[in-house]
Design a protein around this motif. Structure first.
Motif, mmCIF file in Angstrom:
data_model
loop_
_atom_site.group_PDB
_atom_site.id
_atom_site.type_symbol
_atom_site.label_atom_id
_atom_site.label_comp_id
_atom_site.label_asym_id
_atom_site.label_seq_id
_atom_site.Cartn_x
_atom_site.Cartn_y
_atom_site.Cartn_z
ATOM 1 N N LYS A 154 0.820 -1.219 0.000
ATOM 2 C CA LYS A 154 0.000 0.000 0.000
ATOM 3 C C LYS A 154 0.851 1.264 0.000
ATOM 4 O O LYS A 154 0.507 2.243 -0.660
ATOM 5 N N TYR A 155 1.993 1.263 0.684
ATOM 6 C CA TYR A 155 2.841 2.449 0.705
ATOM 7 C C TYR A 155 3.597 2.606 -0.615
ATOM 8 O O TYR A 155 3.863 3.731 -1.047
ATOM 9 N N LEU A 156 3.915 1.503 -1.246
ATOM 10 C CA LEU A 156 4.569 1.574 -2.551
ATOM 11 C C LEU A 156 3.607 2.132 -3.602
ATOM 12 O O LEU A 156 3.977 2.976 -4.422
ATOM 13 N N PHE A 157 2.351 1.663 -3.574
ATOM 14 C CA PHE A 157 1.344 2.197 -4.491
ATOM 15 C C PHE A 157 1.110 3.684 -4.220
ATOM 16 O O PHE A 157 0.961 4.474 -5.159
ATOM 17 N N ALA A 158 1.092 4.065 -2.962
ATOM 18 C CA ALA A 158 0.892 5.477 -2.602
ATOM 19 C C ALA A 158 2.036 6.334 -3.142
ATOM 20 O O ALA A 158 1.812 7.454 -3.612
ATOM 21 N N PHE A 159 3.268 5.800 -3.104
ATOM 22 C CA PHE A 159 4.405 6.539 -3.666
ATOM 23 C C PHE A 159 4.200 6.780 -5.153
ATOM 24 O O PHE A 159 4.423 7.889 -5.652
ATOM 25 N N LEU A 160 3.766 5.757 -5.880
ATOM 26 C CA LEU A 160 3.574 5.888 -7.325
ATOM 27 C C LEU A 160 2.438 6.848 -7.675
ATOM 28 O O LEU A 160 2.397 7.375 -8.791
ATOM 29 N N GLU A 161 1.531 7.078 -6.743
ATOM 30 C CA GLU A 161 0.394 7.982 -6.984
ATOM 31 C C GLU A 161 0.651 9.412 -6.527
ATOM 32 O O GLU A 161 -0.209 10.274 -6.708
ATOM 33 N N ARG A 162 1.814 9.669 -5.941
ATOM 34 C CA ARG A 162 2.138 11.041 -5.516
ATOM 35 C C ARG A 162 2.108 11.963 -6.728
ATOM 36 O O ARG A 162 2.476 11.567 -7.840
ATOM 37 N N ASP A 163 1.701 13.202 -6.525
ATOM 38 C CA ASP A 163 1.620 14.167 -7.617
ATOM 39 C C ASP A 163 2.957 14.373 -8.319
ATOM 40 O O ASP A 163 3.016 14.477 -9.544
ATOM 41 N N ASP A 164 4.045 14.428 -7.531
ATOM 42 C CA ASP A 164 5.358 14.676 -8.117
ATOM 43 C C ASP A 164 5.992 13.431 -8.742
ATOM 44 O O ASP A 164 7.048 13.508 -9.351
ATOM 45 N N VAL A 165 5.332 12.275 -8.635
ATOM 46 C CA VAL A 165 5.855 11.024 -9.179
ATOM 47 C C VAL A 165 4.950 10.486 -10.300
ATOM 48 O O VAL A 165 5.420 9.775 -11.193
ATOM 49 N N ARG A 166 3.693 10.838 -10.280
ATOM 50 C CA ARG A 166 2.698 10.250 -11.191
ATOM 51 C C ARG A 166 3.117 10.335 -12.660
ATOM 52 O O ARG A 166 3.053 9.353 -13.392
ATOM 53 N N LYS A 167 3.571 11.504 -13.121
ATOM 54 C CA LYS A 167 3.921 11.656 -14.535
ATOM 55 C C LYS A 167 5.100 10.754 -14.914
ATOM 56 O O LYS A 167 5.088 10.113 -15.960
ATOM 57 N N VAL A 168 6.096 10.691 -14.060
ATOM 58 C CA VAL A 168 7.257 9.834 -14.325
ATOM 59 C C VAL A 168 6.818 8.372 -14.360
ATOM 60 O O VAL A 168 7.263 7.595 -15.212
ATOM 61 N N ASN A 169 5.914 7.979 -13.469
ATOM 62 C CA ASN A 169 5.401 6.617 -13.437
ATOM 63 C C ASN A 169 4.654 6.299 -14.737
ATOM 64 O O ASN A 169 4.815 5.219 -15.316
ATOM 65 N N GLU A 170 3.826 7.226 -15.200
ATOM 66 C CA GLU A 170 3.091 7.012 -16.450
ATOM 67 C C GLU A 170 4.053 6.871 -17.627
ATOM 68 O O GLU A 170 3.881 5.993 -18.476
ATOM 69 N N ASP A 171 5.070 7.723 -17.681
ATOM 70 C CA ASP A 171 6.083 7.619 -18.744
ATOM 71 C C ASP A 171 6.833 6.295 -18.655
ATOM 72 O O ASP A 171 7.119 5.661 -19.675
ATOM 73 N N TRP A 172 7.137 5.870 -17.437
ATOM 74 C CA TRP A 172 7.850 4.603 -17.232
ATOM 75 C C TRP A 172 7.001 3.447 -17.753
ATOM 76 O O TRP A 172 7.511 2.546 -18.417
ATOM 77 N N ASN A 173 5.692 3.473 -17.467
ATOM 78 C CA ASN A 173 4.803 2.412 -17.934
ATOM 79 C C ASN A 173 4.737 2.366 -19.456
ATOM 80 O O ASN A 173 4.664 1.285 -20.045
ATOM 81 N N LYS A 174 4.776 3.520 -20.105
ATOM 82 C CA LYS A 174 4.727 3.575 -21.569
ATOM 83 C C LYS A 174 6.009 3.042 -22.194
ATOM 84 O O LYS A 174 5.975 2.398 -23.237
ATOM 85 N N LYS A 175 7.151 3.315 -21.565
ATOM 86 C CA LYS A 175 8.450 2.967 -22.142
ATOM 87 C C LYS A 175 8.935 1.576 -21.769
ATOM 88 O O LYS A 175 9.842 1.057 -22.401
ATOM 89 N N LYS A 176 8.341 0.967 -20.751
ATOM 90 C CA LYS A 176 8.797 -0.347 -20.296
ATOM 91 C C LYS A 176 8.557 -1.375 -21.385
ATOM 92 O O LYS A 176 7.490 -1.439 -21.975
ATOM 93 N N PRO A 177 9.563 -2.200 -21.686
ATOM 94 C CA PRO A 177 9.359 -3.262 -22.669
ATOM 95 C C PRO A 177 8.242 -4.200 -22.214
ATOM 96 O O PRO A 177 8.064 -4.440 -21.023
ATOM 97 N N LYS A 178 7.520 -4.742 -23.138
ATOM 98 C CA LYS A 178 6.356 -5.585 -22.815
ATOM 99 C C LYS A 178 6.733 -7.061 -22.663
ATOM 100 O O LYS A 178 5.890 -7.919 -22.708
ATOM 101 N N THR A 179 8.001 -7.363 -22.484
ATOM 102 C CA THR A 179 8.432 -8.752 -22.319
ATOM 103 C C THR A 179 8.486 -9.107 -20.837
ATOM 104 O O THR A 179 8.514 -8.241 -19.985
ATOM 105 N N GLY A 180 8.568 -10.372 -20.554
ATOM 106 C CA GLY A 180 8.713 -10.829 -19.172
ATOM 107 C C GLY A 180 7.425 -10.730 -18.379
ATOM 108 O O GLY A 180 6.335 -10.565 -18.915
ATOM 109 N N THR A 181 7.555 -10.842 -17.085
ATOM 110 C CA THR A 181 6.412 -10.783 -16.187
ATOM 111 C C THR A 181 5.925 -9.344 -16.084
ATOM 112 O O THR A 181 6.708 -8.461 -15.787
ATOM 113 N N PRO A 182 4.660 -9.116 -16.325
ATOM 114 C CA PRO A 182 4.170 -7.730 -16.295
ATOM 115 C C PRO A 182 4.129 -7.168 -14.888
ATOM 116 O O PRO A 182 3.871 -7.881 -13.928
ATOM 117 N N TYR A 183 4.401 -5.890 -14.798
ATOM 118 C CA TYR A 183 4.260 -5.176 -13.528
ATOM 119 C C TYR A 183 2.805 -4.786 -13.365
ATOM 120 O O TYR A 183 2.049 -4.712 -14.333
#
Length: 186
Positions: A154-183
């Protein structure tokens, strides 16, 4: 002192030289307060700057340990510390030359890896089911227990939802290769 594999007594002349080198290194460690203040001025008292500050403190601790060993003339113990010090200095240099978003991206990647690891112990998650099969096939009789991802992360998810982190997280999700076990996409 008895003769041993490690000779702890140095020649008097060498002892003076090693102590002088160690004291010079102590001065660099003491100068770490100045460099830390410069980092604070550059990046502020922002929790997202923590990797910079902790890596800087790690470098100073290693340098302090090396200075103690130099004063004692212990060369073998210094070698792995020097390599680690060099690697940490490269990481710090990279972080200082990178944009602040890249420093945040490093933290996002770390959090995503922690979530992935914890998914292995959520038996309702596909990764957890796969882990359980591996343990059952090995016949080790190990009970994984039940660790729901929502509780353990729950605290890790809360970190990813912080206002100052959200955009970087969204960009990371777009750029992450689609191979392997999905996050888990958050």
């Amino acid at each position: 002192m008895k003769k041993s594999i490690i000779d702890r007594k140095l020649d008097r002349d060498l002892d003076k030289e090693f102590n002088a080198i160690g004291r010079a290194m102590d001065a660099y460690v003491d100068y770490g307060n100045v460099t830390h203040s410069k980092l604070l001025n550059m990046y502020g008292d922002n929790k997202l700057s923590t990797p910079l500050y902790t890596l800087h403190a790690h470098i100073l601790s290693m340098l302090d340990g090396i200075s103690v060993m130099v004063k004692k003339g212990i060369a073998d113990g210094i070698k792995p510390l020097l390599r680690s010090l060099f690697e940490a200095a490269l990481y710090l240099e990279y972080m200082l030359k990178s944009s602040f978003e890249e420093v945040i991206a490093y933290q996002v990647h770390d959090v995503k890896n922690k979530i992935k690891t914890r998914r292995m112990f959520d038996l309702n998650d596909p990764l957890g089911k796969e882990t359980k099969k591996i343990f059952e096939n090995e016949g080790k009789g190990i009970n994984l227990g039940e660790y729901p991802i929502d509780d353990s992360c729950k605290y890790l998810f809360a970190f990813l939802e912080r206002d100052d982190v959200r955009k970087v997280n969204e960009d990371w999700n777009k750029k992450k290769p689609k191979t392997g076990t999905p996050y888990i996409q958050t």
